[in-house]
Design an enzyme around this catalytic site. Structure first.
Site, short mmCIF file in Angstrom:
data_model
loop_
_atom_site.label_atom_id
_atom_site.label_comp_id
_atom_site.label_asym_id
_atom_site.label_seq_id
_atom_site.Cartn_x
_atom_site.Cartn_y
_atom_site.Cartn_z
N TYR A 214 32.08 55.64 -17.47
CA TYR A 214 30.65 55.87 -17.24
C TYR A 214 30.42 56.95 -16.18
O TYR A 214 29.59 56.81 -15.30
CB TYR A 214 29.93 54.58 -16.86
CG TYR A 214 30.20 53.42 -17.78
CD1 TYR A 214 30.29 53.60 -19.17
CD2 TYR A 214 30.38 52.14 -17.28
CE1 TYR A 214 30.54 52.54 -20.02
CE2 TYR A 214 30.63 51.06 -18.12
CZ TYR A 214 30.71 51.27 -19.49
OH TYR A 214 30.96 50.20 -20.34
N HIS A 215 31.17 58.05 -16.29
CA HIS A 215 31.05 59.16 -15.35
C HIS A 215 30.74 60.48 -16.06
O HIS A 215 31.39 61.49 -15.81
CB HIS A 215 32.34 59.31 -14.54
CG HIS A 215 32.72 58.11 -13.75
ND1 HIS A 215 34.01 57.88 -13.32
CD2 HIS A 215 31.98 57.05 -13.31
CE1 HIS A 215 34.05 56.74 -12.65
NE2 HIS A 215 32.83 56.22 -12.64
N PRO A 216 29.73 60.52 -16.94
CA PRO A 216 29.42 61.79 -17.60
C PRO A 216 28.85 62.80 -16.60
O PRO A 216 28.20 62.44 -15.62
CB PRO A 216 28.37 61.39 -18.64
CG PRO A 216 27.71 60.18 -18.06
CD PRO A 216 28.80 59.44 -17.34
#
Length: 558
Positions: free
Chosen positions: A473-475
């Site tokens: 969840y690190h876009p």
């Protein structure tokens, strides 16, 4: 609200948007409006750290995005949670505070983000932070964002660090200080037993000011222009019992997109800024062709390396109705105990192989064998490592599905499309096994639950990765910061959208490349640094604090 004219309009009350709302309004000179598509954050599921997986799965707090079928993961569709609530991602994330490696920011500067080297960004990390153990040359002592370490009461946290040392890795006193590489305690955005989001740190204190207006449940649909100058926004406010109300706000000084790496490029494209072919195909008038809008999408992938535990000391003991009731009651009464931690209390950063100049694998240790989003429950005593590579060479995109601003964008990361990503994932499996097989774990180590002892060859590891890897969840990266001559740059080093006046993007979408670790701390730093730029202030004096580089990196892995 009686006024529709403001000096600054901020689109998005996420991590960077909350910082901007506070800093742009703090001297009282300017009127500031911040618009947020979600609502308030008072839910116990947001405020209680141990409940972190619950708001992530709630439509009320999450945009509910998903990837398109990922071609290199056998067509899997992956969840892409994004915060739709004040505080944004910092209100639904795992509360991990990792700044990244100093060399990440040196690479940004080389890539054209002038003034964003480590010496430039460290002062803003320090300005943002109050570290519970006090400040120093690296850590802040009087900022709005409170960070703290976990109590490390479960012996498995320390055993993980001990096992890594037995495997030949170093311990580090502070992964956010001089030396990131190694194993040690993990910083968290938890204060007095509560989640300390950007909303708690920056937005709520600033809302006492008369010159700051927060508009919730406001979905911004378009940026307004006069020529090349951004002058305001259209939005639709959706509230219970009130239906949908369209409205317009006007900006005297700047419109600032702080909507994150999915929604910021989405809004730019809806407003006619982006790749001309894509916009023309959807009947959107092209205001400015910028090929990089929505491109350069990056992320961290990870998998859970799970091990059975032979002693009943894991969180499984509490994963029953009575245990949860006791945890919740203690938290409600005292704001401490297991309810007051995110359970990520020790961590590690290592290099995957010789020739890698700085850490490119991250570990989060968890004294339970579960899924991060809560979809898979623990079935017995176990522990796990969240492990994944930090600098994937795969690149994806965010594109419009239609010209309707309420249609979700199309997102494809092209995960694992570069061969080096497979090399690093295989290293993650093998290097993790090496750590868990050290003597420190001998009294505790049971069966390897995942990947499983039978998964040994490159082909077996690759098959496991395809089916089990998940987004961390690190876009980021979809409005890349760089030189105006870079055809894929979207914003200049002062966060201004190329070709426009009074239009900025300030969030993780401007990162030229993903940093080594979780992205909330860098997002807040970006908000801090950009606020000075937008106000025309001199930057904070550059730091001369040194940072660690392994002497043997060219020839040795550890």
């Amino acid at each position: 609200m009686t006024n529709d004219h403001f000096d600054f309009i901020i689109v998005g009350a996420g991590s960077a948007g909350c910082v901007l709302a506070n800093r742009l309004s703090e001297d009282g000179k300017y009127s500031v409006a911040v618009l947020e598509a979600g609502g308030g954050d008072s839910s116990v599921f947001i405020q209680m750290p141990t409940a972190l997986s619950i708001p992530m799965g709630m439509d009320r707090y999450n945009w509910g995005y998903h990837t398109e079928p990922e071609p290199h993961l056998d067509g899997r569709v992956l969840d892409l949670p994004r915060g739709k609530v004040i505080g944004g991602g910092s209100s639904i994330n795992g509360m991990v505070y990792i700044r990244g490696n100093p060399m990440d920011y040196e690479a940004w500067e080389v890539a054209g983000a002038r003034g964003w080297g480590y010496r430039h960004v460290l002062p803003y990390f320090r300005r943002a932070e109050t570290r519970a153990e006090g400040g120093d040359d690296y850590r802040g002592g009087d900022g709005p964002l409170h960070t703290s370490y976990g109590p490390m009461k479960n012996p498995l946290y320390s055993l993980f660090i001990e096992a890594a040392e037995q495997a030949g890795y170093a311990a580090t006193a502070d992964v956010n200080g001089y030396r990131q590489e190694g194993f040690g305690r993990m910083d968290r955005t938890i204060h007095k037993g509560r989640r300390w989001s950007a909303a708690s740190a920056y937005l709520k204190p600033a809302l006492k000011r008369k010159n700051l207006t927060l508009i919730t449940h406001a979905h911004v649909t378009q940026i307004l222009f006069e020529g090349s100058r951004a002058t305001g926004i259209h939005y639709v406010r959706k509230t219970l019992g009130m239906g949908e109300k369209p409205a317009t706000l006007h900006a005297r000084r700047a419109v600032i997109l702080a909507s994150g790496p999915i929604n910021s490029p989405h809004l730019l494209k809806l407003s006619g800024i982006g790749p001309a072919d894509e916009l023309n195909a959807l009947g959107i008038s092209v205001r400015q062709h910028l090929a990089g809008v929505g491109e350069n999408l990056q992320d961290h992938l990870e998998f859970y390396f799970q091990q059975a535990c032979l002693k009943p000391i894991t969180l499984y003991s509490w994963m029953n109705p009575l245990g949860k009731l006791l945890i919740g009651a203690r938290w409600f009464l005292f704001k401490d105990g297991l309810g007051a931690t995110n359970h990520f209390e020790s961590c590690g950063f290592i290099r995957s192989r010789p020739g890698v100049p700085y850490a490119d694998i991250q570990y989060h240790f968890l004294p339970a064998a579960v899924s991060y989003d809560g979809s898979v429950k623990a079935e017995a005593h176990g522990f796990q490592l969240h492990v994944g590579p930090m600098r994937s060479k795969s690149r994806g995109w965010v594109r419009l599905s239609s010209a309707d601003p309420f249609d979700k964008p199309r997102v494809r990361f092209n995960y694992m499309s570069h061969e080096d990503d497979w090399i690093e994932m295989r290293a993650c499996v093998r290097l993790t096994r090496d750590i868990l097989n050290q003597h420190a774990f001998d009294p505790y180590r049971g069966e390897e639950l995942q990947p499983g002892a039978a998964v040994q060859s490159d082909a077996e590891i690759d098959a496991f990765v395809k089916h089990k890897v998940e987004s961390a969840y690190h876009p980021c990266g979809t409005c890349k910061m760089g030189d105006e001559n870079d055809p894929m740059a979207v914003v200049t080093s002062d966060t201004r959208v190329i070709g426009f006046e009074n239009l900025h993007v300030v969030d993780t979408s401007i990162m030229p490349s993903v940093t080594t670790g979780n992205l909330n701390a860098p997002a807040i730093m970006i908000g801090e640094k950009a606020s000075d730029m937008i106000l025309g202030r001199d930057p904070l004096p550059a730091s001369n604090a040194p940072y660690f580089v392994a002497e043997n990196w060219q020839t040795q892995q550890r």
